[in-house]
Design an enzyme around this catalytic site. Structure first.
Site, PDB file in Angstrom:
ATOM      1  N   LYS A  60       4.682  24.916  -3.600  1.00  0.00           N
ATOM      2  CA  LYS A  60       4.448  23.694  -2.816  1.00  0.00           C
ATOM      3  C   LYS A  60       2.976  23.592  -2.439  1.00  0.00           C
ATOM      4  O   LYS A  60       2.363  22.540  -2.571  1.00  0.00           O
ATOM      5  CB  LYS A  60       5.257  23.726  -1.514  1.00  0.00           C
ATOM      6  N   GLN A 104      10.901  25.815   6.177  1.00  0.00           N
ATOM      7  CA  GLN A 104      11.628  26.396   5.039  1.00  0.00           C
ATOM      8  C   GLN A 104      12.963  26.962   5.521  1.00  0.00           C
ATOM      9  O   GLN A 104      13.000  27.849   6.369  1.00  0.00           O
ATOM     10  CB  GLN A 104      10.748  27.488   4.402  1.00  0.00           C
ATOM     11  N   ASP A 127      11.414  16.497   4.882  1.00  0.00           N
ATOM     12  CA  ASP A 127      12.613  16.975   4.187  1.00  0.00           C
ATOM     13  C   ASP A 127      13.796  16.034   4.448  1.00  0.00           C
ATOM     14  O   ASP A 127      14.862  16.202   3.849  1.00  0.00           O
ATOM     15  CB  ASP A 127      12.966  18.381   4.693  1.00  0.00           C
TER      16      ASP A 127
END
Ligand code: NAD
Length: 291
Positions: A60, A104, A127
């Site tokens: 990422k 995460q 997200d």
């Protein structure tokens, strides 16, 4: 391509190439924003030392730097308390240089992923997991959409696969993939069925699909005789088989003989996830200009 077309060997949907094209478009978007004095800022919060997460976060980071983002990973030890994780998220919420925050998941130990996601400022939740974004998705309002399901839709669109009016079957009902994907397909006027671990006679349901999406996490679950000839098969699963090879939820070699189009693993949905994360972050940054 028409999903009704019956062919001996399916068209391969190339997620790697599509993601590359998408990242180039995001880079252009970032350049346009920089002309308006704005550099999109992304912060990834990584708690603990899970090796798979470390690799994913590194990828990422690299993609975000290449696309011109201001990106940083905040690494916290696995011993971090829930309050410390929340304090970190709140500080990022307040930071005007930060437009996108990604925690995460899963978090290690007893840390509560839901509580942490709920602490995010919803307009920075790239997200798309904050309850406000989940509600916006189902209500058809502007929000941020989870990256992997958004990547699946992008692949269908870029390969000209009709969604409206089609029968879509989604295997898996997680908050991360199955449910948001069902919402996106429904918003595009597909007739959607969501299957899960308790669904009876799964092959009978999947055989009705024009668009079949597998997001389960079981290597080779979807076999050739589960697929209607000519259907489009999107494989979200990421698994290791007995030989240690990366495979999806679909028996690729068997299903490609029946399907009209299919995504491979690796090189299908996977690369799209990071590209959509970058697109979401650029979008979140742009929205601050009109806020
Ligand atoms: P999850 O474990 O949260 O959910 C799995 C779902 O599959 C559940 O809803 C469960 O009911 C269903 N299920 C389990 N066994 C089943 C069966 N036999 N038949 C039908 N349904 C069954 O997983 P997730 O987070 O949604 O991820 C699913 C898969 O997608 C995993 O392999 C994961 O690694 C992969 N994934 C890939 C990406 C990507 O970028 N490509 C992103 C996220 C997840």
């Amino acid at each position: 391509m028409s999903v009704e077309s019956v062919s001996g060997t399916a068209q391969i949907i190339d997620g790697k190439a599509t993601a590359k094209a998408l990242r180039a478009e995001v880079r252009e978007h970032v350049l346009r924003l920089s002309e308006r004095g704005l550099q999109p800022g992304l912060r990834v919060v990584l708690v603990g030392e899970d090796p798979a997460s470390q690799v994913y976060v590194r990828n990422k980071d690299r993609a975000a730097v290449e696309a011109g983002f201001d990106v940083d990973t905040i690494r916290l030890p696995a011993t971090t308390s829930q309050e410390e994780v929340l304090a970190c998220v709140r500080a990022l919420n307040e930071d005007p240089k930060v437009h996108g925050i990604l925690v995460q998941l899963p978090l290690p130990g007893d840390l509560d992923g839901d509580r942490t996601v709920e602490a995010l400022a919803s307009h920075k939740d790239v997200d798309g997991l904050h309850p406000a974004n989940v509600a916006a998705l189902w209500r058809g309002e502007e929000g941020l959409v989870p990256c992997t399901p958004a990547g699946c839709i992008e692949l269908l669109d870029r390969y000209g696969i009709e969604i409206s009016g089609k029968r879509a079957v989604v295997l898996g009902r997680s908050m991360l993939v199955g449910k948001p994907l069902a919402a996106l397909l429904l918003a595009r006027n597909a007739t959607v069925t969501v299957c899960h671990s308790r669904t009876e006679d799964l092959p009978a349901v999947t055989r009705e699909a024009d668009i079949l999406v597998a997001a389960v996490g079981r290597a080779g679950l979807v076999q050739a005789d589960w697929v209607r000839p000519g259907a489009c098969v999107i494989d979200v699963g990421i698994n290791r088989n007995e030989a240690g090879k990366l495979v999806g939820d679909v028996d690729f070699e068997g299903v490609r003989q029946v399907a009209g189009a299919i995504t491979p693993v690796p090189g299908g949905v996977g690369p799209m996830t990071i590209a959509m994360l970058l697109r979401n972050t650029a979008l979140a940054a742009e929205r601050t200009l009109s806020a």
